[in-house]
Scaffold this active site. Structure first.
Site, PDB file in Angstrom:
ATOM      1  N   GLU A 187       9.076   5.136   1.124  1.00 50.21           N
ATOM      2  CA  GLU A 187       9.544   6.204   0.227  1.00 50.21           C
ATOM      3  C   GLU A 187       8.346   6.885  -0.451  1.00 50.21           C
ATOM      4  O   GLU A 187       8.303   8.113  -0.584  1.00 50.21           O
ATOM      5  CB  GLU A 187      10.519   5.623  -0.825  1.00 50.21           C
ATOM      6  N   GLU A 205       0.832  -1.225   0.000  1.00 48.25           N
ATOM      7  CA  GLU A 205       0.000   0.000   0.000  1.00 48.25           C
ATOM      8  C   GLU A 205       0.860   1.265   0.000  1.00 48.25           C
ATOM      9  O   GLU A 205       0.497   2.293   0.563  1.00 48.25           O
ATOM     10  CB  GLU A 205      -1.026  -0.049   1.139  1.00 48.25           C
TER      11      GLU A 205
HETATM   12  N1  CAA Z   1      -7.106  11.199  -3.961  1.00 43.01           N
HETATM   13  C1  CAA Z   1      -7.676  11.706  -5.094  1.00 43.01           C
HETATM   14  N2  CAA Z   1      -6.937  12.044  -6.180  1.00 43.01           N
HETATM   15  C2  CAA Z   1      -5.605  11.881  -6.119  1.00 43.01           C
HETATM   16  C3  CAA Z   1      -4.963  11.359  -4.985  1.00 43.01           C
HETATM   17  C4  CAA Z   1      -5.772  11.032  -3.873  1.00 43.01           C
HETATM   18  N3  CAA Z   1      -5.219  10.540  -2.759  1.00 43.01           N
HETATM   19  N4  CAA Z   1      -3.634  11.287  -5.230  1.00 43.01           N
HETATM   20  C5  CAA Z   1      -3.435  11.752  -6.463  1.00 43.01           C
HETATM   21  N5  CAA Z   1      -4.638  12.119  -7.009  1.00 43.01           N
HETATM   22  C6  CAA Z   1      -4.861  12.702  -8.319  1.00 43.01           C
HETATM   23  C7  CAA Z   1      -4.112  14.027  -8.447  1.00 43.01           C
HETATM   24  O1  CAA Z   1      -4.882  15.108  -7.946  1.00 43.01           O
HETATM   25  C8  CAA Z   1      -3.908  14.111  -9.935  1.00 43.01           C
HETATM   26  O2  CAA Z   1      -5.154  14.497 -10.525  1.00 43.01           O
HETATM   27  P1  CAA Z   1      -5.246  15.549 -11.754  1.00 43.01           P
HETATM   28  O3  CAA Z   1      -4.641  14.883 -12.926  1.00 43.01           O
HETATM   29  O4  CAA Z   1      -6.692  15.794 -11.908  1.00 43.01           O
HETATM   30  O5  CAA Z   1      -4.457  16.751 -11.330  1.00 43.01           O
HETATM   31  C9  CAA Z   1      -3.672  12.657 -10.326  1.00 43.01           C
HETATM   32  O6  CAA Z   1      -4.284  11.869  -9.315  1.00 43.01           O
HETATM   33  C10 CAA Z   1      -2.213  12.300 -10.461  1.00 43.01           C
HETATM   34  O7  CAA Z   1      -1.562  12.580  -9.251  1.00 43.01           O
HETATM   35  P2  CAA Z   1       0.019  12.553  -9.122  1.00 43.01           P
HETATM   36  O8  CAA Z   1       0.609  13.410 -10.197  1.00 43.01           O
HETATM   37  O9  CAA Z   1       0.368  12.831  -7.706  1.00 43.01           O
HETATM   38  O10 CAA Z   1       0.329  11.011  -9.498  1.00 43.01           O
HETATM   39  P3  CAA Z   1       1.708  10.246  -9.671  1.00 43.01           P
HETATM   40  O11 CAA Z   1       1.614   9.413 -10.891  1.00 43.01           O
HETATM   41  O12 CAA Z   1       2.855  11.173  -9.491  1.00 43.01           O
HETATM   42  O13 CAA Z   1       1.660   9.173  -8.457  1.00 43.01           O
HETATM   43  C11 CAA Z   1       2.049   8.354  -6.255  1.00 43.01           C
HETATM   44  C12 CAA Z   1       1.575   9.497  -7.162  1.00 43.01           C
HETATM   45  C13 CAA Z   1       1.736   8.866  -4.856  1.00 43.01           C
HETATM   46  C14 CAA Z   1       3.510   8.044  -6.361  1.00 43.01           C
HETATM   47  C15 CAA Z   1       1.201   7.085  -6.570  1.00 43.01           C
HETATM   48  O14 CAA Z   1       1.597   6.502  -7.798  1.00 43.01           O
HETATM   49  C16 CAA Z   1       1.273   6.013  -5.478  1.00 43.01           C
HETATM   50  O15 CAA Z   1       0.601   6.118  -4.444  1.00 43.01           O
HETATM   51  N6  CAA Z   1       2.083   4.953  -5.711  1.00 43.01           N
HETATM   52  C17 CAA Z   1       2.121   3.807  -4.796  1.00 43.01           C
HETATM   53  C18 CAA Z   1       1.134   2.783  -5.210  1.00 43.01           C
HETATM   54  C19 CAA Z   1       0.780   1.857  -4.107  1.00 43.01           C
HETATM   55  O16 CAA Z   1       0.565   2.260  -2.963  1.00 43.01           O
HETATM   56  N7  CAA Z   1       0.638   0.579  -4.441  1.00 43.01           N
HETATM   57  C20 CAA Z   1       0.198  -0.391  -3.487  1.00 43.01           C
HETATM   58  C21 CAA Z   1      -0.587  -1.442  -4.177  1.00 43.01           C
HETATM   59  S1  CAA Z   1      -1.984  -2.025  -3.326  1.00 43.01           S
HETATM   60  C22 CAA Z   1      -1.436  -3.140  -2.183  1.00 43.01           C
HETATM   61  O17 CAA Z   1      -0.307  -3.137  -1.786  1.00 43.01           O
HETATM   62  C23 CAA Z   1      -2.497  -4.020  -1.687  1.00 43.01           C
HETATM   63  C24 CAA Z   1      -2.108  -5.177  -0.886  1.00 43.01           C
HETATM   64  O18 CAA Z   1      -1.628  -6.192  -1.354  1.00 43.01           O
HETATM   65  C25 CAA Z   1      -2.405  -5.174   0.560  1.00 43.01           C
END
Ligand code: CAA
Length: 380
Positions: free
Chosen positions: A367, A363
Site C-alpha cells: 500500500e 521496507e
Molecule cells: N528521497 C528524498 N526525500 C524524500 C523522499 C525520498 N525518497 N521521500 C520523501 N522525501 C521528502 C519529501 O520531499 C518531503 O520533503 P520537504 O519537506 O522538503 O518537502 C519530506 O520528505 C516529506 O515527504 P512526504 O510528505 O511524502 O512524507 P510522508 O510523511 O507523507 O511519508 C511515506 C511518505 C512514503 C508514506 C513514508 O512515510 C514511507 O515510506 N513510509 C513507509 C516506511 C517504511 O518503509 N518502513 C520500513 C521500515 S525499514 C524495514 O522494514 C527494515 C527491515 O527490517 C528490513
C-alpha cells in the site's frame, strides 16, 4: 535498456551461484526449521565481498554497481531468503546511507568495517507506533552540550540481535514534524541500549529481528548523519535503495519456487502423463515465468535509475510492489503444482510461501509503494 552483463557482473553471478549451491542450499531447510542465524554463511559472504557490494574499495567494499547487487541478492535469496535479507540490510540500509550521508571521518570509522563484513549493521526506523507512518517518530534525541541523549523503542529491527552498528532515526523537535527528525550512526554495544528477545516469525526465520530499547543512550554530535533535521530524508533515500534489494530478494524467492515447480511438473505423473503435459499446469508455469521476468525487468530498471544518479523512488516502489506480489503468487502456485507434497516441509516451496509474505510488508507495505508511485504522478 542494455541487458548484457559486464564481465564483473557475470563473475559475481557465478560466484554467488556456486556459493548458494555448495553452502546455502544444503542447510537452508535446517536454518529455517531451527530459526538458526547463519553465522557461518555471513562470514563467508564477507569473504566473498557481498556485504558492501556497491561500496568503493577504499572503504572496504567491492565497488560494483546496483545491477551487480540485484543479481547477487536474487541468487542468494533463491537459495535462502533469510540469508538474502541479512545481506540486503547491511548493504542497502546501512552501508548505503553512510556512503551517501556520512562525512569522510565517519566513513573511515563506520563504513569500512561494515562493508568488509567485519561488522554487521541494522537500520532503526520502525517503532511500535511508527511503521508505515515513518514520520511519527516517538524516539527522541535531546541535546546536551556536544552530545544527544536518546530515549525510545525501535521495533522489528532486522539484524538487531547481532548488529554491531546501527543507523538510528529519531525526533529532535516534534514541532517541526518530519523536518524535526535526525539520523545517527551508533555503536550497538554502547551503554543505554538493550535488545529484546528475537521475534518469532512466520517466515525468513533464520534472519533475526527484535526490539531495541534506548534509555539515556548518549551519542556525540559527530555521529549525526547530515544536519539536524535531515533524518527523514536520510530514511527515505535509504529506503529508495533498500526497496531495490527487497525487490531482488522477492525475485529470488519467486525464481527458486518456479524452478522447483517446473522440475516437479516434469517429474510427477498423473493420468498417465507428466503433469507439465496437462495444460492447466503448463499455463500456470507460463504465467509464473512471465511475471518473474516482468519483475526482473522492473528491478533492473530501478537499479539503472539509481546508477544514473537520479531520484528513483517511483522505479524502486514499482519494482518492489511487482516483485513482492509476484513472489507471493508464484509461491502459492508452486505449492498448488506440488499438490500435497507442496504443503509439507520436505519440499522447499512451503518455505518460499512463508518467506514471500514479508516482502509485501517490510521496507514499506504494498500500500505504501502505491502511495509512493501515485505521489510521483501528483508531483508531475
Ligand atoms: N528521497 C528524498 N526525500 C524524500 C523522499 C525520498 N525518497 N521521500 C520523501 N522525501 C521528502 C519529501 O520531499 C518531503 O520533503 P520537504 O519537506 O522538503 O518537502 C519530506 O520528505 C516529506 O515527504 P512526504 O510528505 O511524502 O512524507 P510522508 O510523511 O507523507 O511519508 C511515506 C511518505 C512514503 C508514506 C513514508 O512515510 C514511507 O515510506 N513510509 C513507509 C516506511 C517504511 O518503509 N518502513 C520500513 C521500515 S525499514 C524495514 O522494514 C527494515 C527491515 O527490517 C528490513
Amino acid at each position: 535498456m542494455d541487458l548484457n552483463l559486464t564481465e564483473e557482473q557475470e563473475a559475481l553471478v557465478t560466484t554467488c551461484r556456486e556459493f548458494a549451491q555448495r553452502e546455502i542450499k544444503p542447510i537452508a531447510h535446517e536454518l529455517d526449521k531451527n530459526a538458526r542465524y547463519p553465522k557461518e554463511l555471513v562470514a563467508q559472504m564477507a569473504e566473498l565481498g557481498l556485504m558492501g557490494i556497491e561500496v568503493p574499495v577504499e572503504y572496504g567494499g567491492s565497488e560494483l554497481d546496483t545491477v551487480a547487487y540485484v543479481l547477487a541478492m536474487e541468487t542468494i535469496s533463491a537459495a535462502c531468503a533469510s540469508t538474502g535479507v541479512i545481506m540486503s540490510v547491511n548493504n542497502s540500509l546501512v552501508c548505503e546511507p553512510l556512503l551517501k550521508w556520512a562525512n569522510e571521518a565517519q566513513k573511515k570509522q563506520w563504513l569500512t568495517p561494515l562493508a568488509s563484513g567485519e561488522k554487521l549493521g541494522c537500520f532503526m526506523l520502525s517503532e511500535p507506533e511508527a511503521g508505515s507512518d515513518a514520520a511519527a517518530q516517538k524516539t527522541v534525541c535531546v541535546r546536551d552540550g556536544d552530545h544527544y541523549v536518546i530515549d525510545g523503542v525501535k521495533n522489528w529491527i532486522t539484524n538487531g540481535p547481532q548488529a554491531d552498528t546501527g543507523i538510528l532515526i529519531c525526533m529532535h523537535d516534534k514541532s517541526l514534524g518530519h523536518r524535526g527528525i535526525s539520523a545517527f550512526v551508533i555503536d550497538m554495544n554502547a551503554e543505554g541500549i538493550t535488545r529484546g528477545p528475537k521475534d518469532d516469525k512466520l517466515g525468513i526465520r533464520a534472519s533475526h529481528s527484535c526490539q531495541i530499547f534506548f534509555e539515556g543512550h548518549r551519542v556525540h554530535e559527530n555521529q549525526r548523519l547530515g544536519k539536524e533535521g535531515d533524518g527523514f530524508k536520510v530514511a527515505m533515500s535509504t529506503l529508495d535503495a533498500g526497496r531495490i534489494g527487497i525487490a531482488a530478494q522477492a525475485l529470488g524467492i519467486a525464481q527458486g519456487a518456479f524452478e522447483a515447480a517446473a522440475e516437479y511438473a516434469c517429474d510427477r505423473k498423473t493420468f498417465g502423463k507428466r503433469i507439465i503435459d496437462h495444460q492447466a499446469v503448463a499455463f500456470m508455469l507460463a504465467d509464473m515465468e512471465t511475471q518473474i521476468e516482468a519483475s526482473r525487468l522492473l528491478t533492473l530498471r530501478a537499479a539503472m535509475a539509481k546508477i544514473a544518479g537520479r531520484r528513483h523512488s517511483k522505479e524502486s516502489a514499482m519494482a518492489k510492489l511487482h516483485a513482492s506480489e509476484t513472489a507471493n503468487k508464484v509461491a502459492k502456485d508452486a505449492i498448488q503444482i506440488h499438490g500435497g507434497n507442496g504443503y509439507v516441509t520436505e519440499y522447499p516451496v512451503e518455505r518460499a510461501f512463508r518467506d514471500a509474505k514479508i516482502t509485501e510488508i517490510y521496507e514499506g507495505t504494498s500500500e505504501i509503494q502505491r502511495i509512493v508511485i501515485a505521489s510521483s504522478l501528483m508531483r508531475g
